[in-house]
Structure formats: C-alpha cells, structure tokens
Scaffold this active site. Structure first.
Site, PDB file in Angstrom:
ATOM      1  N   CYS A  30       0.833  -1.391  -0.041  1.00  0.00           N
ATOM      2  CA  CYS A  30       0.038   0.051  -0.019  1.00  0.00           C
ATOM      3  C   CYS A  30       0.800   1.289   0.125  1.00  0.00           C
ATOM      4  CB  CYS A  30      -0.827  -0.083   1.228  1.00  0.00           C
ATOM      5  SG  CYS A  30      -0.119  -0.281   3.027  1.00  0.00           S
ATOM      6  N   HIS A  61      -2.721   4.898   6.949  1.00  0.00           N
ATOM      7  CA  HIS A  61      -1.158   5.363   7.098  1.00  0.00           C
ATOM      8  C   HIS A  61      -1.204   6.924   6.777  1.00  0.00           C
ATOM      9  CE1 HIS A  61       0.083   1.433   7.312  1.00  0.00           C
ATOM     10  NE2 HIS A  61      -0.284   1.231   5.905  1.00  0.00           N
TER      11      HIS A  61
END
Length: 344
Positions: free
Chosen positions: A143, A223
C-alpha cells in the site's frame, strides 16, 4: 482463453475479499471462486455473497465441510477452471504457493508482503503496466509503496521530480484484528533508514531517487505520509497540483472542506457508499501543499486495505494482454470502481 478472464482468489482475508468484490464489478472478468482454510465467519461471508468457496487443500476442504460450509472442491479443482490466481494469503505464504502455480503453468499475482524476487517484477499500473504485459506473474507492491510510486510518477511525468524524502506514519494493525495486537501509548520507529518502502518503490522504477523513514503509530485507520521533494526547477503550487491531477488515482482533498484528519476522510468514503469504505486513491491535502522555489512539501493518506485493489485488477489485464495500454485498463478499472470522481 474464455471471453472473460477467469480469476481465482486464494486467501479470503482483508485484501482477498476486496479483490474478489472488485473482480465481480469488471465486465471482462469473472470470479471462478475463492479458496481459504478458515471455518469462521469470514468464508461464510463469501458464500453469502454467492462466491464459490474452495478449500486450500483436501484436508482444509474436509474441515470446512464438517463446519457446515458449502464447499465446491479444493484449490486444485479451482485452478482447473482459472486463467489467473490472485494470491492474497498471509505474508510469506504466497512464496511457497507459487511453486504449484508454476507447475500448473498458470499466471499468478502476489501481494506486497512478498519479496520482489518471488516474481522478478513489481507492479504499479501507472509505472510498470507495459513491462508486466504477457508475463507469467507479477507482484502488486504494498500500500505505501503504491502511494509513493503513484505520487512520484506524477511529478516525474511533469518533468518536476529530482529527489524525494518521505516520513511515513504507519498504522499499527488492521482494524478488524486490533483486539489481538498492535501498540498503545508508544511510537515504534522502523529500525533502519531508509525504511523498506523506498527501495521497494525502486523495484518498480529504479530511476526514482527516494529515501523513506517510517514509524508505527497507535491507530488502525490508515497510513499518513509527509514528503519533502526537490524539484528539477522552480515551480508554482499550481504546477505541482496539476502534476498530481494528471493521475486519476490521486484525489486532492481540502482541510477547508472539513477533511481535517484521516478518520474524516474514511467517514467520507462511507458516505459515498464505497464497499468497505474503501479509499482506492491517494488522498492528498491540496490546501496543505507548499512550494518554495524548487522545494515542495505535502502530505497524504493511504488506505492500506484498498489502494492496491485497482492495481491488482490492472495487473490481471496486463498479465493476460487484455488491454491495449495502461491508460485503457486504468480507465476501465476506474469506471467500474468509481475512482476519479470528485469527493466533495
């Protein structure tokens, strides 16, 4: 090969269930089935969605049948009617599974938890689609690496990128299993600089001059990245924003619209009706971005459960040669998943 690409998803977890759902939304693909080893609520959701369920092995299939699951056979049976296997099993498990895929001469995709060497190719659609075309396998990078390659490729394509340095605030664990682990009341720095994401981005594009640092933080939503980029020349803020706008998978968001934190962006995805509240795009704060001469500073959010899903769909088309170009596949995937539409 059939008119539609037949896809098997091996591993029905956080990524696997999202890949399976996305496959069903493509008009040139069909989901042949999903394979797993579990007997809890997760594979039961697969059958509830109408997906054919297979056991990873005969032993697992027998155990799943005993648990009352409707099993269509084993992974071996599933591969008999499959063009591409998308392996979404836990980290390092796929590296063992690929031996069987190769023996069966079946194309396969692994996820970013595996090493580049497992396939010899790393994939982000906007950067490495052409080199993946007609290969036997590829690896959709993690990711965070996906977000790095997307954003830096946009700057590179605009002739702006010289070098990039980023700090990653990494969520501690997936939300659904935060009761089993994670961290609390502390921050955990990744032990080495550069952290692994920078070199991983270079496995997609070796020309990137990128260094990353990372720290694990006590939250589970997403994140957060902070970047300092040296540009090749002095530029305006609007030039940089135009570079990011050139990617349909970077969405500019604004603190001024009330999107002041990662939880508010995630709530917006729910209001938009995205499956699993998925944020497929890099969500980059437009009104935070700062340009000073030839330096650029910006921050963005990464949904680790969702950002790799469109990349996986494009990787399927690349391996099977079913798209004329990266742009054609990206546009098709975007349309099916609702990517590229203005959030607000």
């Amino acid at each position: 090969m059939n008119a539609k690409i037949r896809i098997a998803v091996n591993g029905y977890g956080v990524i696997g269930k999202r890949v399976a759902q996305a496959v069903t939304q493509q008009d040139d693909m069909e989901l042949a089935g999903v394979a797993d080893i579990g007997t809890d609520w997760r594979p039961r959701m697969a059958t509830r969605k109408g997906f054919r369920l297979f056991g990873a092995t005969t032993e697992h299939a027998d155990g799943m049948k005993k648990a009352g699951l409707d099993i269509s056979g084993t992974l071996q049976d599933l591969m008999d009617e499959t063009d591409v296997v998308v392996d979404c099993t836990p980290k390092r498990m796929a590296a063992k599974n690929v031996e069987e895929y190769r023996r069966r001469n079946i194309k396969f995709i692994v996820q970013g938890g595996e090493k580049h060497a497992v396939t010899g190719h790393s994939f982000v659609a906007e950067a490495s689609f052409d080199s993946a075309r007609d290969r036997a396998s590829t690896r959709v990078v993690s990711c965070n690496t996906t977000s790095i390659v997307r954003t830096l490729t946009a700057l590179k394509g605009a002739g702006l990128l010289k070098r990039a340095r980023g700090t990653l605030l990494r969520r501690a664990t997936d939300p659904w299993e935060s009761h089993e682990g994670g961290i609390m009341n502390t921050l955990v720095p990744e032990a080495e600089i550069p952290s692994h994401q920078g070199p991983d981005a270079q496995s997609v594009d070796p020309d990137l001059d990128v260094v990353t640092m990372a720290v694990k933080v006590p939250e589970t939503i997403a994140h957060l990245h902070y970047w300092s980029v040296e540009l090749k020349r002095e530029a305006t803020k609007e030039e940089v924003l135009d570079a990011f706008r050139s990617s349909s998978r970077i969405s500019l968001i604004r603190i001024g619209d009330g999107l002041t934190a990662i939880n508010t962006v995630k709530e917006l995805m729910a209001d938009l009706g995205r499956p699993h509240d998925n944020l497929y795009e890099v969500a980059l704060w437009e009104d935070m971005l700062k340009v000073q001469g030839n330096e650029c500073f910006y921050a963005y959010m990464v949904d680790n459960q969702a950002i790799v899903i469109p990349e996986t769909i494009d990787a399927i088309r690349a391996l099977t040669g079913r798209a004329e170009s990266a742009q054609a596949s990206i546009a098709k995937t975007n349309s099916a998943l609702g990517i590229g539409q203005a959030f607000v």
